[in-house]
Each structure stands twice: as structure tokens, then as C-alpha cells.
Design an enzyme around this catalytic site. Structure first.
Site, PDB file in Angstrom:
ATOM      1  N   GLU A 160      -2.276  15.512   4.555  1.00  0.00           N
ATOM      2  CA  GLU A 160      -3.267  15.325   5.624  1.00  0.00           C
ATOM      3  C   GLU A 160      -3.170  16.450   6.660  1.00  0.00           C
ATOM      4  O   GLU A 160      -3.068  16.199   7.867  1.00  0.00           O
ATOM      5  CB  GLU A 160      -3.068  13.965   6.309  1.00  0.00           C
ATOM      6  CG  GLU A 160      -3.387  12.787   5.419  1.00  0.00           C
ATOM      7  CD  GLU A 160      -3.373  11.457   6.165  1.00  0.00           C
ATOM      8  OE1 GLU A 160      -2.725  11.366   7.221  1.00  0.00           O
ATOM      9  OE2 GLU A 160      -4.008  10.508   5.680  1.00  0.00           O
ATOM     10  N   GLU A 188      -5.377   7.867  -0.764  1.00  0.00           N
ATOM     11  CA  GLU A 188      -4.643   6.798  -0.093  1.00  0.00           C
ATOM     12  C   GLU A 188      -5.677   5.762   0.325  1.00  0.00           C
ATOM     13  O   GLU A 188      -6.402   5.954   1.304  1.00  0.00           O
ATOM     14  CB  GLU A 188      -3.906   7.298   1.155  1.00  0.00           C
ATOM     15  CG  GLU A 188      -2.634   8.048   0.843  1.00  0.00           C
ATOM     16  CD  GLU A 188      -1.883   8.443   2.103  1.00  0.00           C
ATOM     17  OE1 GLU A 188      -1.965   7.711   3.107  1.00  0.00           O
ATOM     18  OE2 GLU A 188      -1.246   9.510   2.079  1.00  0.00           O
TER      19      GLU A 188
HETATM   20  C1  GLA Z   1      -1.502   8.574   6.146  1.00  0.00           C
HETATM   21  C2  GLA Z   1      -0.303   9.275   5.558  1.00  0.00           C
HETATM   22  C3  GLA Z   1       0.654   8.314   4.883  1.00  0.00           C
HETATM   23  C4  GLA Z   1       0.869   7.107   5.745  1.00  0.00           C
HETATM   24  C5  GLA Z   1      -0.458   6.450   6.038  1.00  0.00           C
HETATM   25  C6  GLA Z   1      -0.375   5.231   6.903  1.00  0.00           C
HETATM   26  O1  GLA Z   1      -2.459   8.386   5.251  1.00  0.00           O
HETATM   27  O2  GLA Z   1      -0.684  10.270   4.651  1.00  0.00           O
HETATM   28  O3  GLA Z   1       1.846   8.989   4.651  1.00  0.00           O
HETATM   29  O4  GLA Z   1       1.490   7.495   6.915  1.00  0.00           O
HETATM   30  O5  GLA Z   1      -1.252   7.335   6.746  1.00  0.00           O
HETATM   31  O6  GLA Z   1       0.450   4.296   6.373  1.00  0.00           O
END
Ligand code: GLA
Length: 781
Positions: free
Chosen positions: A184, A261
Site C-alpha cells: 500500500e 485484501e
Molecule cells: C492494510 C494493510 C494490511 C492491514 C490492513 C488492516 O490493508 O495492507 O497489512 O494492516 O490494512 O488490517
């Protein structure tokens, strides 16, 4: 001869990386035109995320099989750099950390693997996976090419990861079909050069053939571009899939679509309500994805537990994460199937691809047991068991005393005075108790922005002790440079006279078991912070949950294993105890309580308590009877926001300046809707960029829904788009206008603001008409 040949063949078949007789050995996987291609054929990934470090090793295979039975064809894993390199240059991939074994188990069970080696991973994991020892470099910068030390250490780690796992790329006969570059990055920056260096580092580490990808959000994926790296999006339960991919499709018309995700639930913070996500909203969007042939990875399929000191913290506002990482995921913390699990299984059975079958739900490997309350008679008071002191003229955080985790005690002498004085500590990371001549004079909690305590008059020079307990290092946002202990200075003020205190003796309390065990335990009540030790005997083992609800704050070691953190404020009141860490016969528990237990017993329950927040923990940003009084205050801007999703930006007529902000929603897009909801809110500074919200603090919100979900007002500047502020939804309890008041921490120049409405399918509370107030002085109540 035949026998020898046969055993040779068996040995070869069982050799790591060469496991045959399942569909996931060898081949090719690429992001093709509008679809992923597995061996040249369209393939939809149905992945489930598991973290090997959050599951005891004996249960790894069970959890993988559970994912398969839920309908997954792929397991997605992070690599946690700081788990494998706890000292610079000392790499550990053995035992519980044998990630290669985890990958082999994935393959053995006929599944594919997505690997996410970081270096930064977030994951509610201490420092987002980065090793604490990086912080020994005073001017450390991370996730940037501006710090060659960071880049160098990253490459070294990636090389070690490559030695372990590159042989398991699908093209080499293994199950790894994709490898993620960073994590991210769009939330953090837009430096394509940095991302390219990480991409090259992954390639150079031996992941030379596999498909690479990155993940971002629909609002920021276009901030940068890295050639050779496929792009995917992350979003949460209940999302509107078409909206999420709208811009993505415009800019990447040929890309296969994947939500890498899809958040099944959410994690818990100490002192906040337990987070859940309803099955209906979660399943609805999952079905939408399947119908639209969108690949996905469930984050988390099974969250497990952040044992020991591994749970991280969020910021802004500072919010440490609980050790339970249950996540309200389909497979619960202990590995059992929940209703969400069966809902996923029921849905996905309709979307299997050629050659796929839905396997049976595997038998659960352990029974659940109860353990009658164990009494703690043996104690070792912390002040009677101080380790050897280190001397330091200036106060410094624990990293500079070579300490990674745990608590730290700073001791110095303050002069005599007939007056009450003020002690200011900047900054407490994260929870401090202040003692004068051994007596508690105050406690400071970083979550609440505490910095000051009163020091009583003392007839002669007095001993000042500051005991600071570190929670997890921040794993999100620019605040991940998060040193622990006291970070800047300690000042003593009497009237207008302020002096910085110097000449410290420093005592380090690391988290290693040997350190806790090696104390002078005796059968006497504890004085102040203390270790407590007890043994109990079992004639059968099984999973259980230690009930910590009577204890103050600290950590628990069972038979030498650190189970994690407890804190009376909740919402988690139990610690998961895996059966495999208990023994038939005598077991030992050590508790370090840096606060104060109300009773010193621990029972093993047959269920977790994840949702009990302490009564005195204030979850609301509004005191009883408190009302904001805006009479005579002129708004700096009023207006009407358009309907619809996505960021909406407003520029003021002229630059405004102030420290206290009030955003007032006058109504919602639907005139009959009494609710206000906001996902994110940013102020735009002179340079046209968002002003950092790291110093912001909510002073007031007229209404917050915190009973069934966590929709508190600080969610509007936590930089997490999927969590929102929402006022109470029972219409009798809520009506416009709704106001949130924020202390920005300092005077700022503001050109305008940006607001992001909720991104799920609901439209409830989306703001229409509004007023903005900005003032140098606090508002009246
Ligand atoms: C983001 C991150 C994950 C995690 C989620 C929340 O998507 O990439 O590693 O922290 O948020 O759980």
C-alpha cells in the site's frame, strides 16, 4: 536394488520443493489480458490470508486445510522482516519461523501461494514488520531512497528471503504464483523510483520469474506506476465493487481485477469497542466479486494471535492494537469455523473452477478445556529486582540502550521544595507511572495525550522514578518512526522556572522469558509493579483462554512462551492459550503487571472475551450534558457538498488560520436522514497538500455510534478510508446538526478541506450542507 530405488524415489518425492501428486506443482502464472492465466488458462484467485507467526506451528496445516475447505485455492502470506532478523545480520528461519515449511504445507495441500515480503507490511504488526534496531540510527528514514542504510538493510533481508523461498516460485516447481512489492505504498508516498528499487531487490533476491504485483486503494493507486508490476486494490466488507474499480478500469483497461485484501472484519484497539463486520455485508460484496470474476484475497481468513510483543499500534490518534488478532474473521482466533466461514463456503461452492473441489472441513486438532483458577502466591516486586543500571546524562529512548521491547525505568533526583511542582514529559511512549520516593504521583497514557503530573512538595531532595511500558511500535502512517520510553525530555517547573532533568540511571526490562524467570520470587504480597509466578498441574491439555480481567496491565509467559499483552481497559479480556503450549503435568505462568491487579488469580475459560471494555474507559468524545456553544462564532466557510462517492474538495475564499476546528453537518443527502457519517477529512495547507493529522485530537463529537461498531469521531483523520465516524443511528437519539471539534495541536494556515464519504454500499449519513469553523482559541461548551 529395487528397494533402494523405491526409497530413493520416495525420498525425492518428499524432498522440499519437489512434492508431486497435487495440482500446484510447477507451471506458469501471469497477469494476462483482463484475466490471470494459470498455465495459459484463465484463473480466478480465491485466496485467504494467514500469518504463520500468528499461528502455533503444530496448527499450520490445519489452518491451511480450513482455508481450502472454505473454498480458497490460494494462501496469501506476509513475511515479517523483524520476526526473522531480531538482531542485525542474525537471520532465523528455523522452528516457528520456518516459513519455507509453511509454503511447503501450502503446496502439499494442493494450494497456491501469494508471498508479500515487504519490507514494510503494516499488518497491525510491530513497526509494520521493520526491525526496531533500525531506530538506533538517529536520522533514520524508511520506505524511501533518501536513506541508503534502510535500502541496504532491506536488500539484505530480501536476499535472505530469496534463499528460503525463491525455489518455490511456480516456474521452479513450487506453489508461489505472485510476489508483492512493498505494501500500500500509495498511502505513504508516490516515489516510483523507490518502488522500482524494491521491485529490483525482489528480482535480484531470486524471485526472477514470478509475477510481481502491488496493492493500493481505489483513491491512491494512480499516485505512482511501476513497470513490470501488476496492480490490485484493497477494500473492506460491504464495498461497492463497481465504484471501487471504476477509475482503475479506466486507467488499466486490460488489467485483471483483484482485491488483494478484502477485509473480512477489523482489528481491535485497547480501550475501543470490539470491531465486527456483519456476514451479510461481507458476503454480499464477495458474491459481487465472484459474479464479476474479480479475484480476491480474504484479509484475514484467520487472524490468530499477535503473541508476545508483536502487536503494533495505529496512528493518528495513537491506538495500540490488542494481542488477539481474531479480526472477526471467518476462522476464529483459535482456528474454529464461525458462521462467516460457512457463509463463505456456501457461496464459493458455486464458483469452483475446472479441476477444483470443495474439501471437507478438517477435524479440529484439539479439545477446549477449562482450568480452575490458579492462585499466585509468589511475587517479585519490580523495585526489589532492578537490573544493573546504565548511566545517561540526557534522557533517551530505549533503542539507545540497546533495548527492543518491554519496559524501562528512568531514575533521577529532584531538589527539595516547599511547593507543588509540575513535571512535563515529552513524550511518553507509551504508558508511564511516576513515583516520588517510591510513591505513585501519577500515570500518563499516550493514547490520551497525557504529558504532565503534579509533583508534591518534598522537604529534602527526592527520588524520581518514571516507569514506562512500551506498547507495539506504530505500524501505519508517517508515525512509524516510533521510539519507545521517553523520546525527548523531562522538565520540572516551579512557577516560571523550568529545568530539564538530567543525570539519569536507566533500568531495562526486556521481554525475554529468562529475564522474567530470574527474579527473587517470594511468598509475599507485591509492592507496586511486580512479577507473579504460579504453577498448576494438568492431566489433559487443550486450548483455553486465560481470563485476565482482574489484572492491570502487562504480559504473560506460559512455560516460557510469551502469550501477549493484557490491559484491564479491554475490549480483550482473555489471552488465547494454544493446547500445544500446555503440558501434562506441571505448567508455569509468570505475569508481569506494571499496574495493579484487583485479584491475583487466573482461570482458563472455554471461550474468549473480546468485547468487554472497562466502565471507566471513556469511549465517547462528549461528557455528560456537554453541549457545544457556537453563539457568536462565525463560520469560515459554509456550503453544500455534491452527492456521490470519492473525495470532494472545497477551497476557501481566503486563507484561514487557527488551531481549533469544528466541522458541522447541517443535513444529509437524503433530507430525512438524521445521521452524519464521514470516512476521512483533510485540511489543505498553504502548499496545497494535506496538513498532517498526527497531532490532532478529537475534543468533542455530539454523537458517536460505539455500541455495536466502532464509529468514533477520530476515525475521520485516522487515514484509514474503510473505517468511519457515524453518529448514533437510532433516530430518536440523533438529529442534525452534528458537530465534531478537533484540536489541531498548533496554529495552521488552511486553504480548504477535502472530505471522503463512506465507501460501502450504504448512503446513510453522507453530508450535504455544512459549516466549518476555525479558531485560535478553544470553542465554548
Ligand atoms: C492494510 C494493510 C494490511 C492491514 C490492513 C488492516 O490493508 O495492507 O497489512 O494492516 O490494512 O488490517
Amino acid at each position: 536394488m529395487k528397494k533402494i530405488l523405491l526409497s530413493l524415489m520416495i525420498a525425492l518425492l518428499l524432498a522440499p520443493g519437489l512434492v508431486k501428486a497435487n495440482p500446484t506443482q510447477g507451471g506458469d502464472f501471469v497477469a494476462g489480458k483482463n484475466t490471470f492465466l494459470l498455465n495459459g488458462k484463465p484463473f480466478i484467485l480465491r485466496a485467504g490470508e494467514l500469518h504463520y507467526s500468528r499461528i502455533p506451528k503444530p496448527y499450520w496445516e490445519h489452518r491451511i486445510q480450513m482455508c481450502k475447505a472454505m473454498g480458497m485455492n490460494t494462501i496469501c502470506i506476509y513475511l515479517f522482516w523483524n520476526y526473522h532478523e531480531q538482531q542485525p545480520g542474525v537471520y532465523d528461519f528455523s522452528g516457528d519461523k520456518d516459513v519455507a515449511e509453511f509454503v511447503r504445507l501450502i503446496q502439499k495441500n494442493g494450494m497456491y501461494c501469494i508471498l508479500r515480503p515487504g519490507p514494510y507490511v503494516c499488518a497491525e504488526w510491530e513497526m509494520g514488520g521493520l526491525p526496531w534496531w533500525l531506530l538506533k540510527k538517529k536520522d533514520l528514514k524508511v520506505r524511501t531512497l533518501a536513506d541508503s542504510y534502510f535500502v541496504e538493510r532491506t536488500k539484505l533481508f530480501l536476499n535472505e528471503a530469496g534463499k528460503q523461498l525463491a525455489k518455490y516460485q511456480i516456474q521452479n516447481g513450487g506453489p508461489i504464483i505472485m510476489v508483492q512489492v512493498e505494501n500500500e505504498y500509495g498511502v505513504w508516498g508516490n516515489d516510483a523510483a523507490y518502488m522500482s528499487i524494491i521491485r529490483d531487490g525482489i528480482r535480484a533476491a531470486g524471485f526472477d520469474k514470478v509475477q510481481l504485483f502491488r496493492c493500493d486503494w481505489s483513491s491512491n493507486f494512480d499516485r505512482y506506476n511501476v513497470p513490470g508490476v501488476a496492480s490490485t486494490l484493497n477494500f473492506g466488507a460491504g464495498s461497492n465493487i463497481d465504484n471501487q474499480f471504476k477509475k482503475f478500469k479506466e486507467l488499466n483497461p486490460d488489467a485483471p481485477l483483484m482485491c488483494s485484501e478484502y477485509w473480512t472484519g477489523w482489528f481491535d484497539h485497547w480501550g475501543s469497542p470490539h470491531e465486527t463486520r456483519s456476514i451479510s455485508s461481507f458476503i454480499g460484496s464477495l458474491k459481487d466479486m465472484m459474479d464479476k470474476k474479480v479475484s480476491f484475497s480474504l484479509y484475514m481468513a484467520h487472524g490468530g494471535t499477535s503473541f508476545g510483543h508483536w502487536a503494533g499500534s495505529n496512528s493518528p490518534s495513537f491506538a495500540p492494537t490488542t494481542s488477539s488478532y481474531d479480526y472477526n474473521a471467518p476462522i476464529d482466533e483459535s482456528g474454529h469455523a464461525t458462521d462467516k466461514f460457512y457463509a463463505v463456503r456456501d457461496l464459493l461452492k458455486n464458483y469452483l473452477q475446472e479441476g477444483e473441489t470443495l474439501t471437507d472441513v478438517p477435524a479440529y486438532p484439539e479439545k477446549t478445556i477449562e482450568i480452575p483458577a490458579v492462585k499466585f502466591i509468589q511475587t517479585a516486586s519490580l523495585f526489589d529486582n532492578l537490573p544493573v543500571a546504565k548511566k545517561s546524562e540526557d534522557i533517551q529512548p530505549m533503542e539507545f540502550f540497546d533495548q527492543g521491547w518491554g519496559s524501562i525505568l528512568y531514575r533521577t533526583t529532584i531538589p527539595a521544595s516547599a511547593k507543588i511542582r509540575k513535571l512535563t514529559i515529552s513524550d511518553v511512549h507509551d504508558w508511564a507511572t511516576i513515583f516520588v520516593n517510591g510513591k505513585i504521583v501519577g500515570k500518563l497514557d499516550r493514547r490520551l495525550g497525557d504529558r504532565e503530573v503534579e509533583i508534591p512538595a518534598t522537604a529534602s531532595p527526592a527520588r524520581l522514578d518514571i516507569l514506562v511500558e512500551a506498547m507495539g511500535r506504530i505500524n501505519y502512517s508517517e508515525a512509524i518512526i516510533d521510539r519507545k520510553g521517553i523520546t525527548k525530555k523531562v522538565e520540572l517547573s516551579e512557577g516560571n522556572n523550568t529545568t530539564e532533568l538530567k543525570g539519569w540511571s536507566v533500568y531495562n526490562f526486556p521481554v525475554d522469558y529468562a529475564f522474567q524467570q530470574n527474579k527473587k520470587y517470594k511468598p509475599a504480597p507485591a509492592k507496586g509493579p511486580a512479577w507473579y509466578k504460579a504453577t498448576f498441574t494438568l492431566n489433559k491439555t487443550g486450548n483455553t483462554y486465560f481470563d485476565m480481567s482482574k489484572w492491570g496491565k502487562g504480559m504473560v509467559w506460559l512455560n516460557g512462551r510469551n502469550l501477549g499483552r493484557f490491559w484491564k481497559i479491554g475490549p480483550t479480556q482473555t489471552l488465547f492459550v494454544p493446547a500445544c503450549w500446555l503440558k501434562k503435568g506441571v505448567n508455569e505462568i509468570i505475569v508481569l503487571d506494571v499496574d495493579k491487579p484487583s485479584a491475583t488469580t487466573i482461570a482458563g475459560l472455554n471461550h474468549p472475551i473480546l468485547d468487554k471494555t472497562a466502565q471507566d474507559e471513556s469511549l465517547l468524545h462528549r461528557k455528560k450534558g456537554q453541549n457545544l456553544d457556537l453563539t457568536g462564532v462565525k463560520p469560515v466557510n459554509t456550503g453544500s457538498l455534491p452527492a456521490g462517492n470519492g473525495w470532494k474538495a472545497i477551497t476557501f475564499d481566503q486563507m484561514q488560520n487557527g488551531r481549533y476546528l469544528c466541522f458541522e453537518a447541517l443535513n444529509a443527502q437524503d433530507a430525512n436522514d438524521p445521521v452524519t457519517s464521514i470516512a476521512e477529512f483533510e485540511l489543505i495547507g498553504e502548499d496545497g497538500k494535506a496538513i498532517s493529522s498526527q497531532l490532532w485530537r478529537v475534543l468533542y463529537a455530539d454523537s458517536e455510534e460505539v455500541t455495536t461498531v466502532n464509529n468514533s469521531a477520530d476515525k475521520i483523520f485516522d487515514l484509514q478510508e474503510s473505517v468511519i465516524w457515524q453518529t448514533q443511528t437510532t433516530s430518536s437519539k440523533t438529529k442534525h446538526p452534528h458537530q465534531v471539534v478537533i484540536d489541531l495541536g498548533e496554529n495552521v494556515n488552511v486553504k480548504g478541506f477535502r472530505i471522503l464519504p463512506r465507501g460501502d454500499k450504504s448512503n446513510v449519513g453522507v453530508v450535504k450542507d455544512y459549516r466549518v469553523y476555525l479558531s485560535k482559541a478553544p470553542f465554548k461548551f
